[in-house]
Enzyme design. Structure first.
Site, PDB file in Angstrom:
ATOM      1  N   ASN A 208      35.094  38.581  47.017  1.00 33.19           N
ATOM      2  CA  ASN A 208      36.142  37.994  47.779  1.00 33.19           C
ATOM      3  C   ASN A 208      36.525  36.830  47.331  1.00 33.19           C
ATOM      4  O   ASN A 208      36.439  36.504  46.344  1.00 33.19           O
ATOM      5  CB  ASN A 208      35.263  37.921  49.278  1.00 33.19           C
ATOM      6  CG  ASN A 208      34.172  37.002  48.962  1.00 33.19           C
ATOM      7  OD1 ASN A 208      34.087  35.938  48.548  1.00 33.19           O
ATOM      8  ND2 ASN A 208      33.025  37.599  49.535  1.00 33.19           N
ATOM      9  N   LYS A 287      30.822  52.969  32.200  1.00 29.82           N
ATOM     10  CA  LYS A 287      32.198  52.755  32.913  1.00 29.82           C
ATOM     11  C   LYS A 287      32.715  53.987  33.411  1.00 29.82           C
ATOM     12  O   LYS A 287      32.724  54.863  32.701  1.00 29.82           O
ATOM     13  CB  LYS A 287      33.142  52.427  31.814  1.00 29.82           C
ATOM     14  CG  LYS A 287      34.674  51.792  32.248  1.00 29.82           C
ATOM     15  CD  LYS A 287      35.529  51.338  31.024  1.00 29.82           C
ATOM     16  CE  LYS A 287      36.851  51.305  31.805  1.00 29.82           C
ATOM     17  NZ  LYS A 287      37.857  50.790  30.774  1.00 29.82           N
ATOM     18  N   LYS A 336      28.604  35.486  67.198  1.00 27.98           N
ATOM     19  CA  LYS A 336      27.922  35.429  66.000  1.00 27.98           C
ATOM     20  C   LYS A 336      26.723  34.418  65.889  1.00 27.98           C
ATOM     21  O   LYS A 336      25.568  34.783  65.487  1.00 27.98           O
ATOM     22  CB  LYS A 336      28.729  35.078  64.567  1.00 27.98           C
ATOM     23  CG  LYS A 336      28.212  35.287  63.530  1.00 27.98           C
ATOM     24  CD  LYS A 336      29.402  35.391  62.224  1.00 27.98           C
ATOM     25  CE  LYS A 336      30.330  36.432  62.565  1.00 27.98           C
ATOM     26  NZ  LYS A 336      31.572  36.455  61.512  1.00 27.98           N
TER      27      LYS A 336
END
Ligand code: C5P
Length: 400
Positions: A208, A287, A336
């Site tokens: 991210n 891969k 949360k």
């Protein structure tokens, strides 16, 4: 931090050119900087350069009659809050280790009772020499702080250990010794920072946009306030933090393991890392070959580290999580805080200008089970100080 009186000693090494930036920056921040140069340092950089940058007379000679009538090595030593030598040559380290005072720099150093920091810079052979290592150890045992050399290209053409860290890194170390107010002394704080990286195959991964800057700012602020800080970071491109014990990990699973190994020893856990919620169920050993058509990946949940720590928390432990949302930030962050059983959740805005990933500023709201405190747009360093002040001094905000 108050404006302080800093002596910067410069010895004969090419890295002395980096010390110009350091002196200039310390002066710009409002500190009084006195530069003392060894005879060989003056062959690399002129005293006039440091005099211009510091706005102060540069002392090079113990016995000059050009200075005002005063015993300068004693008066400078008495006034100093910090004495840093950068670059510190093998020669000056050897002298300091043996209490030799044969010029203005070493005599003032010997007379000083303030915090002292050496920044060694030299060829790898000289640094690795047992005599230099022995001398550094003597200095450490005498209570002198050492900022370890970097590795990389050296001016002599070699590549290895011995490079002087950049001015920014030296300044970061200096800050640790300049803070007069150290309200977190005695506290042990574990902080996570940065993204995690979840491998798909040996070439590709999922991650991210987290830079780790908020977590690093918290670690720096906690360290400067006197806390004993352990930082667990995912892959980040940030310079290591002086005085912070750092554990580098890649994946959410590795971060989970590292946090589990450390959290019990800490009285505060701050989870600023943007941990991946999912990882590929299978990591291909080779891969994955490109073929016609689409490719589907099955993702599986990673452990919720914050929830796990909260459910095993020790008595008296403070647990702080972060929340970044694109919708209904405050309500989601409040949920949360309850679901993850945290003392505080720091809600990060991602949609507001100047907030969120990558940048040097942030807009955060500190949420606890019974209060919400919104902070304005601040540098991440300032936001970190405010978060620590709020969460670790028992101060509560208005009821939400
Ligand atoms: O559930 P969410 O990812 O939005 O929660 C964010 C908070 O939870 C952050 O403090 C983050 O460090 C932590 N977290 C975690 N483990 C995960 C995901 C998030 O500890 N797998």
């Amino acid at each position: 931090m108050k404006y302080r009186n800093i002596i910067v000693g410069v010895t004969g090494g090419i890295a002395a050119y980096k010390t110009c930036t350091l002196v200039s920056s310390l002066k710009k921040q409002g500190h009084t900087v006195h530069v003392l140069m060894s005879a060989n340092a003056q062959k690399f950089v002129s005293p006039l350069t440091f005099q211009t940058l510091s706005g102060q007379k540069v002392y090079t000679d113990m016995f000059s009659t050009d200075y005002e009538p005063d015993v300068h090595h004693i008066s400078l030593a008495k006034e100093a809050d910090l004495f840093v030598i950068a670059p510190a040559s093998a020669d000056v380290i050897a002298k300091i280790a043996n209490g030799i005072a044969d010029d203005m720099l070493t005599t003032t150093f010997l007379a000083s009772r303030c915090e002292k920091l050496l920044v060694p810079a030299m060829n790898t052979g000289m640094l690795d020499n047992p005599a230099t290592q022995r001398n550094l150890e003597i200095c450490r045992n005498d209570g002198i702080h050492i900022l370890e050399s970097d590795s990389g290209y050296l001016a002599c053409g070699d590549t290895g250990r011995g490079r002087m860290p950049e001015a920014e890194e030296i300044e970061d170390a200096i800050k640790m010794y300049l803070c007069t107010d150290r309200p977190l002394t005695g506290r042990k704080i574990l902080i996570t920072a940065g993204p995690t990286r979840e491998s798909i195959d040996p070439v590709r991964y999922i991650t991210n946009h987290s830079s780790g800057k908020m977590g690093y700012a918290l670690a720096r602020a906690a360290r400067n306030a006197g806390a004993d800080v352990t930082l667990i970071n995912g892959p980040v491109a940030l310079q290591p933090l002086y005085g912070v014990s750092t554990v580098s990990v890649e994946s959410a699973d590795e971060m989970y393991q590292a946090v589990m190994n450390h959290y019990e020893k800490n009285d505060t856990v701050i989870m600023a890392a943007a941990v991946a919620d999912y990882r590929p169920a299978l990591v291909n050993t080779q891969k994955i070959k490109k073929e016609d058509g689409d490719l589907s990946l099955t993702l599986m949940r990673t452990p919720d580290i914050l929830k796990e720590v909260s459910s095993h928390r020790k008595a008296g432990q403070t647990i702080i999580g972060f929340a970044m949302e694109t919708e209904d930030l405050l309500n989601n962050a409040r949920k949360k805080c309850i679901e993850k059983n945290c003392d505080y959740i720091i809600a990060n805005s991602i949609s507001e200008k100047g907030a969120g990933f990558q940048g040097d500023t942030n807009i955060v709201t500190i949420i606890s089970k019974d209060a919400t405190v919104s902070l304005p747009l601040l540098s991440k360093d300032e936001a970190a100080v405010q978060i620590l002040k709020h969460c670790l001094s028992g101060k509560k905000g208005s009821k939400c």
